[in-house]
Write a protein that holds these residues in place. Structure first.
Motif, mmCIF file in Angstrom:
data_model
loop_
_atom_site.group_PDB
_atom_site.id
_atom_site.type_symbol
_atom_site.label_atom_id
_atom_site.label_comp_id
_atom_site.label_asym_id
_atom_site.label_seq_id
_atom_site.Cartn_x
_atom_site.Cartn_y
_atom_site.Cartn_z
ATOM 1 N N PHE A 174 45.390 45.662 32.555
ATOM 2 C CA PHE A 174 46.142 45.759 33.808
ATOM 3 C C PHE A 174 45.909 44.537 34.679
ATOM 4 C CE2 PHE A 174 41.951 47.268 34.929
ATOM 5 C CZ PHE A 174 41.759 46.847 36.243
ATOM 6 N N THR A 175 46.816 44.343 35.637
ATOM 7 C CA THR A 175 46.643 43.297 36.644
ATOM 8 C C THR A 175 46.522 43.963 38.006
ATOM 9 O OG1 THR A 175 49.043 43.033 36.933
ATOM 10 C CG2 THR A 175 47.961 41.588 35.337
ATOM 11 N N ALA A 176 45.826 43.289 38.905
ATOM 12 C CA ALA A 176 45.654 43.791 40.270
ATOM 13 C C ALA A 176 45.227 42.630 41.154
ATOM 14 C CB ALA A 176 44.616 44.910 40.314
ATOM 15 N N ASP A 177 45.519 42.742 42.434
ATOM 16 C CA ASP A 177 45.177 41.662 43.361
ATOM 17 C C ASP A 177 43.681 41.605 43.653
ATOM 18 O OD1 ASP A 177 47.793 40.804 43.576
ATOM 19 O OD2 ASP A 177 48.231 42.119 45.278
ATOM 20 N N GLY A 178 43.014 42.721 43.557
ATOM 21 C CA GLY A 178 41.576 42.754 43.831
ATOM 22 C C GLY A 178 40.870 43.712 42.895
ATOM 23 N N ARG A 179 39.696 44.141 43.304
ATOM 24 C CA ARG A 179 38.940 45.085 42.484
ATOM 25 C C ARG A 179 39.504 46.490 42.652
ATOM 26 N NH1 ARG A 179 32.537 44.279 42.609
ATOM 27 N NH2 ARG A 179 32.885 45.635 40.792
ATOM 28 N N ILE A 180 39.518 47.238 41.567
ATOM 29 C CA ILE A 180 40.080 48.591 41.568
ATOM 30 C C ILE A 180 39.008 49.583 41.140
ATOM 31 C CG2 ILE A 180 41.837 50.116 40.582
ATOM 32 C CD1 ILE A 180 43.048 47.980 42.296
ATOM 33 N N ASP A 181 38.897 50.673 41.887
ATOM 34 C CA ASP A 181 37.980 51.749 41.501
ATOM 35 C C ASP A 181 38.752 52.711 40.594
ATOM 36 O OD1 ASP A 181 36.164 53.740 41.190
ATOM 37 O OD2 ASP A 181 35.908 54.195 43.317
ATOM 38 N N PHE A 182 38.604 52.513 39.279
ATOM 39 C CA PHE A 182 39.370 53.321 38.320
ATOM 40 C C PHE A 182 38.493 54.325 37.579
ATOM 41 C CE2 PHE A 182 38.760 49.005 36.409
ATOM 42 C CZ PHE A 182 37.754 49.333 35.512
ATOM 43 N N ARG A 183 37.353 54.676 38.159
ATOM 44 C CA ARG A 183 36.439 55.582 37.463
ATOM 45 C C ARG A 183 37.057 56.947 37.177
ATOM 46 N NH1 ARG A 183 31.367 54.775 41.414
ATOM 47 N NH2 ARG A 183 33.135 54.696 42.859
#
Length: 290
Positions: A118-127
């Protein structure tokens, strides 16, 4: 010396070295190999050859066997499962309101792991997302954040030149591309002219950079004071590939401009600064480099 083969797992991807381990393989064959991710199927793009021990990353994993019809069926089944997993993951991303864009889903050959890119602009909390996916698929789940270049390489597109993207067509690995390259090559610093579909600097800036660097070593830069057959002047324009300079020479009455070949002039004084980018250039182009 050690015997190795080169195997690629994606159409345009990095080539990895493996030990043929006595299996009779040649370029174009499809093989089953042991990797750090588990058992995988890949295409042999470089046949058996010898290489120095110091250039081969150890330990060298072995080729297990040539791929069979059953192996190809497994890959086709995995592609169908990847499409289903892609749709399900997108639903769960929307459910959790995560600011991320799913690009690709990949099953390992032996189904021991599912990778979600995936792409994202910042950090993602995907837990929580990982927990739900693991409950559904009952296997190891891995989410990997990739950059804009990797997204374009995966999805593919047409570049501003009208051809397929270099990264999706033949570039196995990305090489660093800098704004300085565009400046040295005399290109417009308009972001729309030097950035690719991915929004980063075009990879093709790297292709001719070595030639430009060689020419810059022997070519006076703009602003240099040079001695010409007609007197002392200042370099006002440089045609790097042609090896031509436009020099402004002042005489008693007026300033005249004349063209000279690089080997016709001698540098007396270099410009005060070799700085290629002014502060306003850097601000304008901020974010185009990785």
């Amino acid at each position: 010396m050690v015997q190795i083969i080169g195997v690629r797992f994606k159409k345009v991807g990095k080539v990895y070295h493996f030990d043929p381990a006595g299996v009779d393989v040649k370029a174009g064959d499809t093989v089953i190999v042991e990797t750090s991710r588990g058992i995988e199927m890949g295409e042999v793009v470089v046949g058996v050859h010898e290489a120095d021990d110091d250039i081969v990353k150890k330990p060298l994993r072995p080729v297990l066997r040539l791929a069979t019809e059953d192996d190809f069926r497994v890959v086709e089944e995995n592609k169908k499962k990847e499409a289903e997993a892609f749709a399900l993951c997108n639903e769960k991303i929307a459910k959790h309101g995560l600011e991320m864009k799913l690009v690709e889903v990949e099953y390992t050959f032996d189904n021991s792991k599912i990778l979600f890119y995936f792409t994202a602009d910042g950090r993602i909390d995907f837990r929580e997302l990982v927990k739900e996916l693991a409950n559904v698929y009952r296997t190891r789940i891995e989410l990997r954040q990739i950059g804009a270049r990797d997204e374009s390489k995966t999805l593919g597109s047409i570049s501003i030149c009208g051809r397929e993207l270099c990264c999706a067509q033949f570039l196995g690995e990305f090489e660093p591309v800098s704004i300085k390259m565009a400046k040295e090559q005399g290109l417009s610093l308009n972001p729309t002219k030097i950035s690719g579909t991915c929004g980063r600097l075009m990879c093709c800036l790297k292709f001719e950079q070595d030639t430009y660097e060689e020419l810059l070593q022997v070519t006076p830069r703009q602003g240099s004071v040079v001695e010409t057959p007609d007197g002392i002047g200042t370099v006002e324009y440089v045609s790097l590939l042609k090896g031509q300079l436009k020099v402004g020479i002042e005489n008693d009455r007026e300033k005249v401009h004349k063209d000279y070949a690089v080997d016709e002039v001698k540098v007396i004084k270099k410009p005060k600064s070799d700085r290629f980018l002014e502060k306003n250039d850097e601000e304008l182009l901020k974010g185009l480099e990785d």
